[in-house]
Scaffold this motif. Structure first.
Motif: not given
Length: 296
Positions: A53, A60, A62-65, A67-68, A73
């Motif tokens: 990132y 929108r 971003l791969d939030w999974k 990142l978690a 990011a």
């Protein structure tokens, strides 16, 4: 007199082309979702790659999974798919009525136009046709609706080839069209047509040049009086002694035609009138033929 091919039945041709695709030669630059690989990268379902990132990127994407899980990011990059508007330009000048008894060139051109339109339409691409008929062109604007193939067949069957209608103006009017296929014997305004095609290619259009050749042109019978249908004053007797000279000259002209169109950036395919139309359509839509020559 009714058009000679107004009652042509294309059912068998369409059945034999089911499942055939016409992939874009290059990534399409278009905004409507479709089946062709697009130059645009976005939010479609087809995953391509990750990249870190950067400030200013759309959050929108971003791969939030990820990142978690990793506290890093990354953007999930995907390839969008686009439609490819396709226009088929069909030469309806008088030379396309050769031979006079069968109109074999015109009949093959009509079959190829309908076949190519069906393949494009089957991929969800808007497809239309321009018939360069005298005294004015006939056309179907590019559409995706179900009845467009029947409309194209009707326009093709509305009249036989006549006059010396030029091809080049039809191409000049197609600037910005993603894909254009030209079906012609290239015996009319060939130089100006090629110049217009190069302008389209320079603007990003994918151009297919389909050269229609009659079997009777490849294997003429002697003795006969060869007449230019668009310039009746040009006549040349063909006898057994002169046939080899004609055949060599015609073969060299065909090779030169293929070379110049390919050099201009077009995809060039020669189609003889007795080739099964479905096979010719597959060749046109398939991988670009070798630049080493043209098939007869």
């Amino acid at each position: 007199m009714a058009p000679r091919h107004s009652g042509t039945d294309y059912g068998r041709l369409l059945d034999s082309l089911r499942g055939v695709t016409w992939p874009a030669r290059h990534a399409a630059l278009a905004g409507t979702a479709g089946t062709h690989r697009s130059r645009l990268r976005g939010l479609s379902a087809e995953f391509t790659e990750y990249r870190p990132y950067r400030q200013g990127d759309d959050p929108r994407r971003l791969d939030w999974k990820l990142l978690a899980r990793t506290d890093r990011a990354y953007l999930r990059i995907t390839s969008d798919r686009a439609t490819l508007t396709t226009v088929i330009v069909v030469d309806a000048s008088l030379s396309m009525a050769f031979p006079e008894t069968t109109h074999a060139k015109w009949a093959q051109a009509c079959r190829l136009a309908v076949g190519l339109a069906a393949v494009a339409h089957g991929s969800g691409d808007p497809v239309g046709v321009v018939v360069t008929a005298a005294p004015r062109p006939r056309r179907v604007e590019p559409r995706t609706r179900r009845g467009v193939l029947a409309e194209i067949a009707r326009v093709l069957g509305a009249g036989d080839p006549a006059g010396g209608q030029a091809l080049a103006p039809a191409l000049a009017a197609l600037r910005g069209t993603p894909r254009v296929a030209v079906l012609s014997d290239f015996l009319g305004d060939a130089d100006e047509t090629l110049r217009r095609a190069r302008e389209l290619i320079a603007g990003g259009t994918e151009v297919h040049a389909v050269h229609l050749v009659a079997r009777e042109e490849l294997e003429p019978r002697a003795p006969t009086l060869a007449t230019d249908p668009e310039s009746p004053e040009v006549r040349r007797p063909l006898i057994a002694e002169t046939l080899p000279v004609y055949q060599r000259a015609f073969a060299e002209w065909r090779r030169l035609t293929g070379r110049t169109w390919r050099a201009g950036g077009a995809v060039f395919t020669e189609v003889v009138t007795d080739e099964p139309a479905a096979r010719a359509v597959r060749r046109i839509c398939g991988p670009a033929p070798s630049a080493s020559g043209v098939s007869a």
